[in-house]
Scaffold this motif. Structure first.
Motif, PDB file in Angstrom:
ATOM      1  N   GLU A  95       0.816  -1.224   0.000  1.00 41.11           N
ATOM      2  CA  GLU A  95       0.000   0.000   0.000  1.00 41.11           C
ATOM      3  C   GLU A  95       0.846   1.270   0.000  1.00 41.11           C
ATOM      4  OE1 GLU A  95      -2.912  -0.410   3.104  1.00 41.11           O
ATOM      5  OE2 GLU A  95      -3.946  -2.047   2.046  1.00 41.11           O
ATOM      6  N   LEU A  96       1.847   1.285  -0.872  1.00 40.11           N
ATOM      7  CA  LEU A  96       2.701   2.466  -1.007  1.00 40.11           C
ATOM      8  C   LEU A  96       2.137   3.393  -2.070  1.00 40.11           C
ATOM      9  CD1 LEU A  96       6.060   0.496  -1.011  1.00 40.11           C
ATOM     10  CD2 LEU A  96       5.194   1.910   0.868  1.00 40.11           C
ATOM     11  N   LYS A  97       2.544   4.645  -2.027  1.00 45.43           N
ATOM     12  CA  LYS A  97       2.062   5.637  -2.991  1.00 45.43           C
ATOM     13  C   LYS A  97       3.101   5.820  -4.115  1.00 45.43           C
ATOM     14  CE  LYS A  97      -0.328  10.092  -2.719  1.00 45.43           C
ATOM     15  NZ  LYS A  97       0.615  11.065  -3.272  1.00 45.43           N
ATOM     16  N   ASP A  98       4.293   6.222  -3.730  1.00 46.47           N
ATOM     17  CA  ASP A  98       5.355   6.451  -4.714  1.00 46.47           C
ATOM     18  C   ASP A  98       6.553   5.587  -4.371  1.00 46.47           C
ATOM     19  OD1 ASP A  98       3.959   8.433  -6.136  1.00 46.47           O
ATOM     20  OD2 ASP A  98       4.484   9.912  -4.612  1.00 46.47           O
ATOM     21  N   ALA A  99       7.076   4.898  -5.369  1.00 46.31           N
ATOM     22  CA  ALA A  99       8.222   4.027  -5.126  1.00 46.31           C
ATOM     23  C   ALA A  99       8.912   3.729  -6.448  1.00 46.31           C
ATOM     24  CB  ALA A  99       7.780   2.719  -4.462  1.00 46.31           C
ATOM     25  N   LEU A 100      10.145   3.271  -6.335  1.00 45.39           N
ATOM     26  CA  LEU A 100      10.867   2.732  -7.485  1.00 45.39           C
ATOM     27  C   LEU A 100      10.773   1.211  -7.401  1.00 45.39           C
ATOM     28  CD1 LEU A 100      13.026   2.757  -9.796  1.00 45.39           C
ATOM     29  CD2 LEU A 100      14.758   2.908  -7.986  1.00 45.39           C
ATOM     30  N   VAL A 101      10.345   0.569  -8.494  1.00 42.74           N
ATOM     31  CA  VAL A 101      10.201  -0.888  -8.508  1.00 42.74           C
ATOM     32  C   VAL A 101      11.230  -1.458  -9.493  1.00 42.74           C
ATOM     33  CG1 VAL A 101       8.639  -2.815  -8.973  1.00 42.74           C
ATOM     34  CG2 VAL A 101       7.750  -0.724  -7.911  1.00 42.74           C
ATOM     35  N   CYS A 102      12.165  -2.271  -8.974  1.00 41.60           N
ATOM     36  CA  CYS A 102      13.245  -2.841  -9.787  1.00 41.60           C
ATOM     37  C   CYS A 102      13.048  -4.342  -9.898  1.00 41.60           C
ATOM     38  CB  CYS A 102      14.593  -2.568  -9.149  1.00 41.60           C
ATOM     39  SG  CYS A 102      14.958  -0.832  -9.060  1.00 41.60           S
ATOM     40  N   ILE A 103      12.908  -4.819 -11.124  1.00 40.98           N
ATOM     41  CA  ILE A 103      12.704  -6.242 -11.370  1.00 40.98           C
ATOM     42  C   ILE A 103      13.998  -6.805 -11.956  1.00 40.98           C
ATOM     43  CG2 ILE A 103      11.384  -7.897 -12.754  1.00 40.98           C
ATOM     44  CD1 ILE A 103       9.629  -4.781 -12.524  1.00 40.98           C
ATOM     45  N   SER A 104      14.478  -7.912 -11.380  1.00 46.62           N
ATOM     46  CA  SER A 104      15.680  -8.551 -11.925  1.00 46.62           C
ATOM     47  C   SER A 104      15.516 -10.064 -11.890  1.00 46.62           C
ATOM     48  CB  SER A 104      16.933  -8.112 -11.160  1.00 46.62           C
ATOM     49  OG  SER A 104      16.799  -8.334  -9.772  1.00 46.62           O
ATOM     50  N   ILE A 105      16.159 -10.727 -12.842  1.00 50.19           N
ATOM     51  CA  ILE A 105      16.018 -12.176 -12.965  1.00 50.19           C
ATOM     52  C   ILE A 105      17.375 -12.840 -12.843  1.00 50.19           C
ATOM     53  CG2 ILE A 105      16.125 -12.161 -15.510  1.00 50.19           C
ATOM     54  CD1 ILE A 105      13.917 -14.403 -15.328  1.00 50.19           C
ATOM     55  N   GLN A 106      17.402 -13.959 -12.125  1.00 46.74           N
ATOM     56  CA  GLN A 106      18.621 -14.758 -11.973  1.00 46.74           C
ATOM     57  C   GLN A 106      18.797 -15.668 -13.184  1.00 46.74           C
ATOM     58  OE1 GLN A 106      18.237 -16.899  -8.260  1.00 46.74           O
ATOM     59  NE2 GLN A 106      20.111 -15.962  -7.508  1.00 46.74           N
ATOM     60  N   GLY A 107      20.053 -15.883 -13.578  1.00 49.49           N
ATOM     61  CA  GLY A 107      20.338 -16.837 -14.648  1.00 49.49           C
ATOM     62  C   GLY A 107      20.837 -16.154 -15.898  1.00 49.49           C
ATOM     63  N   SER A 108      21.584 -16.904 -16.724  1.00 46.98           N
ATOM     64  CA  SER A 108      22.211 -16.308 -17.898  1.00 46.98           C
ATOM     65  C   SER A 108      21.551 -16.720 -19.212  1.00 46.98           C
ATOM     66  CB  SER A 108      23.702 -16.644 -17.916  1.00 46.98           C
ATOM     67  OG  SER A 108      23.906 -18.018 -17.691  1.00 46.98           O
ATOM     68  N   THR A 109      20.370 -17.350 -19.150  1.00 51.13           N
ATOM     69  CA  THR A 109      19.646 -17.695 -20.383  1.00 51.13           C
ATOM     70  C   THR A 109      18.203 -17.185 -20.354  1.00 51.13           C
ATOM     71  OG1 THR A 109      19.205 -19.890 -19.425  1.00 51.13           O
ATOM     72  CG2 THR A 109      21.038 -19.725 -20.986  1.00 51.13           C
ATOM     73  N   SER A 110      17.942 -16.208 -19.482  1.00 54.15           N
ATOM     74  CA  SER A 110      16.607 -15.608 -19.418  1.00 54.15           C
ATOM     75  C   SER A 110      16.741 -14.097 -19.318  1.00 54.15           C
ATOM     76  CB  SER A 110      15.833 -16.148 -18.225  1.00 54.15           C
ATOM     77  OG  SER A 110      16.543 -15.885 -17.029  1.00 54.15           O
ATOM     78  N   ALA A 111      15.639 -13.386 -19.550  1.00 49.66           N
ATOM     79  CA  ALA A 111      15.675 -11.925 -19.553  1.00 49.66           C
ATOM     80  C   ALA A 111      14.322 -11.369 -19.159  1.00 49.66           C
ATOM     81  CB  ALA A 111      16.075 -11.423 -20.935  1.00 49.66           C
ATOM     82  N   VAL A 112      14.284 -10.087 -18.822  1.00 50.27           N
ATOM     83  CA  VAL A 112      13.020  -9.386 -18.597  1.00 50.27           C
ATOM     84  C   VAL A 112      12.959  -8.139 -19.467  1.00 50.27           C
ATOM     85  CG1 VAL A 112      12.404 -10.199 -16.277  1.00 50.27           C
ATOM     86  CG2 VAL A 112      14.017  -8.318 -16.506  1.00 50.27           C
ATOM     87  N   THR A 113      11.759  -7.834 -19.979  1.00 49.07           N
ATOM     88  CA  THR A 113      11.543  -6.604 -20.739  1.00 49.07           C
ATOM     89  C   THR A 113      10.048  -6.285 -20.677  1.00 49.07           C
ATOM     90  OG1 THR A 113      11.999  -5.445 -22.838  1.00 49.07           O
ATOM     91  CG2 THR A 113      11.229  -7.729 -23.009  1.00 49.07           C
TER      92      THR A 113
END
Lengths: 138, 138, 138
Positions: free
Chosen positions: C33-51
């Motif tokens: 229940e936050l109002k303003d925040a920075l959300v950082c998504i990261s994935i473990q492993g060297s054969t996958s990615a996020v976009t």
């Protein structure tokens, strides 16, 4: 102060040199003995990039060859018409790979996969000295 | 409150328009007179991206031509079978370049290289109005 | 403590499986229940990615075909000479797309465009279980 700025310098051979900078990042982070933090890595310059890979000699060659297919060094670039420094391809490669990457610090450890390392890619066509910033938000 | 949300709007011509947004980011950041901070830039939408380049006319053409080789506008995309808006290539390009980039603020200055600028790339096939968010963590 | 570490596990089919993880990220973030925040998504492993992409079946096919053009699974990779696991192309794709993405939280909502979703891309050549970290800085 919930943010720490660290940095380090890496000398490269250019020419899509790919250098493992994981240990340098660990050195910047682990000395602060934090448990949970956001670690942001960014690189200065428009012909270099940071990303994560499994750092082994075969893949380094594969990635260099992939960059050569994606932005060949053998074709002509408008950038070189102005500057005549022959590194137009390096600029294109850097823009595609990107200049920043984030990693979580969890229970005092960088949350990388077993085979996942942070690398600096230097696409310029000559030796360079690169300045990498590590920001720790905790 | 250790986080500030700023944003600005940029009108683009689409068609892989590449716009220097460094000054806009500086305007968002410098008025707060901070010394050290993490600056996170992110863009809304699935046909645009942000990255850093040396902003000069030759390289802009080079980068546009590189995107045309990587995700050609001349081939058919499944996306267009459903929406018939002809911008399938724009979605693919945006997914590859990415929607966010981080820059360090050090001693009150954005830690970019001498020739390094932050750019918005708009791959859509028409004029668009883009909303860019600048988050400052300090 | 201005940082929260959340994470979740996604089982994938590999083979450039593209999975919408927006709801998982919302679940990690909205409960605080936050109002303003920075959300950082990261994935473990060297054969996958996020976009981020518009998540619809046509575009998923387009993006899979684009990755096949950029780093073909049909050519030989030096990585496979050592490990013989045949996923050299997966490593190259992951390095290009990247392992982290940032999104702003504004007035309690993730600041994504109407059609913009966060996706996990799994390039490995077999089923995998992936660990995604969501860091919330507020």
């Amino acid at each position: 102060m919930p943010i720490i700025n660290e940095n380090f310098i890496i000398n490269t051979n250019g020419n899509t040199d790919i250098i493992n900078i994981t240990k340098h990042i660990q050195n910047c982070v682990y000395k602060h003995e934090l448990k949970d933090a956001l670690v942001c890595i960014s690189i200065q310059g428009s012909t270099s990039a940071v990303t994560t890979i499994e750092y082994e000699p075969g893949l380094i060659k594969d990635l260099q060859q992939a960059m050569e297919r994606i932005a060949p060094s053998s074709i002509e670039y408008h950038h070189d018409e102005i500057w005549h420094d022959g590194n137009g391809y390096a600029h294109v490669r850097a823009a595609l790979v990107g200049s920043s990457v984030n990693i979580a610090l969890k229970d005092g450890l960088l949350n990388l996969g077993t085979w996942q390392q942070v690398v600096l890619m230097d696409f310029d066509n000559k030796e360079r000295s690169r300045n990498i910033t590590v920001q720790i938000v905790y």
